[in-house]
Scaffold this motif. Structure first.
Motif, PDB file in Angstrom:
ATOM      1  N   ILE A 161     -81.022  20.059 -15.123  1.00 48.58           N
ATOM      2  CA  ILE A 161     -82.641  20.301 -15.548  1.00 48.58           C
ATOM      3  C   ILE A 161     -83.057  21.587 -15.064  1.00 48.58           C
ATOM      4  O   ILE A 161     -82.752  21.679 -13.840  1.00 48.58           O
ATOM      5  CB  ILE A 161     -83.339  19.080 -14.978  1.00 48.58           C
TER       6      ILE A 161
ATOM      7  N   LYS B 251     -86.926  21.161 -18.600  1.00 49.68           N
ATOM      8  CA  LYS B 251     -86.439  20.704 -19.744  1.00 49.68           C
ATOM      9  C   LYS B 251     -84.708  20.480 -19.134  1.00 49.68           C
ATOM     10  O   LYS B 251     -84.403  21.239 -18.194  1.00 49.68           O
ATOM     11  CB  LYS B 251     -86.328  21.357 -21.198  1.00 49.68           C
TER      12      LYS B 251
ATOM     13  N   ILE C 200     -89.615  14.531 -17.911  1.00 50.39           N
ATOM     14  CA  ILE C 200     -88.562  15.133 -18.784  1.00 50.39           C
ATOM     15  C   ILE C 200     -87.653  13.798 -19.239  1.00 50.39           C
ATOM     16  O   ILE C 200     -87.455  12.785 -18.215  1.00 50.39           O
ATOM     17  CB  ILE C 200     -87.755  15.815 -17.898  1.00 50.39           C
TER      18      ILE C 200
END
Length: 322
Positions: free
Chosen positions: A38, A44, A309
């Motif tokens: 990440i 993201k 996320i």
């Protein structure tokens, strides 16, 4: 032309691959047997790597050159390239490694072996088992004191923590705890150690010098029944002033003032947060939510989730790079 190219590289971060550019989190996903990579700034996932079966513990070596993954169902620890995910070596680890802790000198990795009631010290350079010590049943949490003297290992089944003198590799004390201790975290100065007791819903604050429990913390997140409060992962901010505790089925984390031991507040995250890590600047906590397959980014100043996320199946552990 050279100056223009240089300026473009600087503006782009001049990082190849992209995960080298900003602080990176590696999250182990125990159900999908993957690692999610990440980019925290971008919020993201930038890569998803297949790894061994049921990965749990995940950490970088002290020099940052390798990512270590506890493939608990494979009875092994994988050493991987943190940039590419390529397998460097598979290390013997004892049966069912769960959590582990790299020694402060970077030479050993201490792995708790849940299935054979032992802690295993792995020589990272020789890539072999250096020694093992028997501990209580179902060991999971493990940590070395900052002065290098003690290795502490939880026993979930025995409701106890073993204090191992690393000079003699002998258990010198079995300290009773509340029900099902899961995680151990020393303060940076080594004076205190915090122990999360999952089934009791408590965290013990222990004086290392006397090996005595000084305080037992309880948690009351809003609108959450007491039986769902199940502390697991604990991390301190780099300045040592704040602790963040994952509360499991309470679907929350608690933010605690270390000096006063008062809970500053609670943050609702995803379902069943297991473990977490805190960014280098101390501003955010990265929380693995095992039941909602997500990662929460928590702003510790505002006590709010600033990003959610999507992760792999069953996020469990979190490691942070630069």
């Amino acid at each position: 032309m050279k100056n223009i190219i240089a300026a473009l590289l600087v503006s782009a971060g001049s990082c190849i691959p992209a995960i080298a550019c900003a602080q990176t989190a590696w999250v182990s996903n125990e159900r999908s047997s993957t690692i999610s990579v990440i980019d925290i700034a971008a919020g993201k996932v930038v890569a998803e790597w297949p790894v061994g079966k049921r990965p749990r513990g995940v950490t970088l070596t002290r020099d940052g050159k390798a990512l270590l993954v506890a493939a608990s169902a494979d009875n092994a620890v994988e050493m991987r390239d943190p940039m590419t995910g390529a397998l460097i070596a598979t290390l013997p680890s004892g049966a069912d490694p769960e959590q582990f802790f790299p020694s402060w000198d970077g030479k050993l990795l201490f792995a708790a072996n849940e299935d054979n009631a032992a802690v295993t010290a792995i020589d990272l350079e020789a890539r072999k088992v250096a020694w093992q010590v028997a501990v209580g049943d179902e060991p999971e949490g493990v940590a070395q004191s900052p002065d290098g003297r003690w290795l502490l290992v939880t026993s979930e089944e025995d409701n106890a923590v073993a204090w191992i003198d690393l000079a003699t590799r002998a258990v010198v004390e079995e300290m009773e705890t509340d029900a099902r201790p899961r995680h151990i975290e020393f303060t940076a100065d080594g004076a205190k150690v915090w122990i999360a007791a999952e089934m009791a819903g408590t965290v013990h604050v222990v004086d290392v010098g006397s090996k005595a429990i000084e305080r037992t913390l309880t948690f009351t997140p809003p609108d959450v029944p007491a039986y769902k409060v199940m502390p697991c992962g604990i991390r301190f901010t780099p300045d040592g002033r704040t602790a963040v505790v994952a509360l499991g089925r309470a679907d929350s984390v608690a933010v605690v003032d270390v000096a006063t031991l008062a809970v500053r507040g609670y943050v609702k995250v995803g379902e069943r947060p297991w473990h977490l890590a805190i960014t280098k600047d101390g501003s955010r906590a990265i929380v693995a939510n095992g039941a909602s397959d997500s990662i929460s980014v928590v702003d510790l100043a505002t006590l709010s989730v600033v990003a959610t996320i999507a992760g792999g199946g069953g996020p469990w552990g979190v490691a942070l790079g630069q």
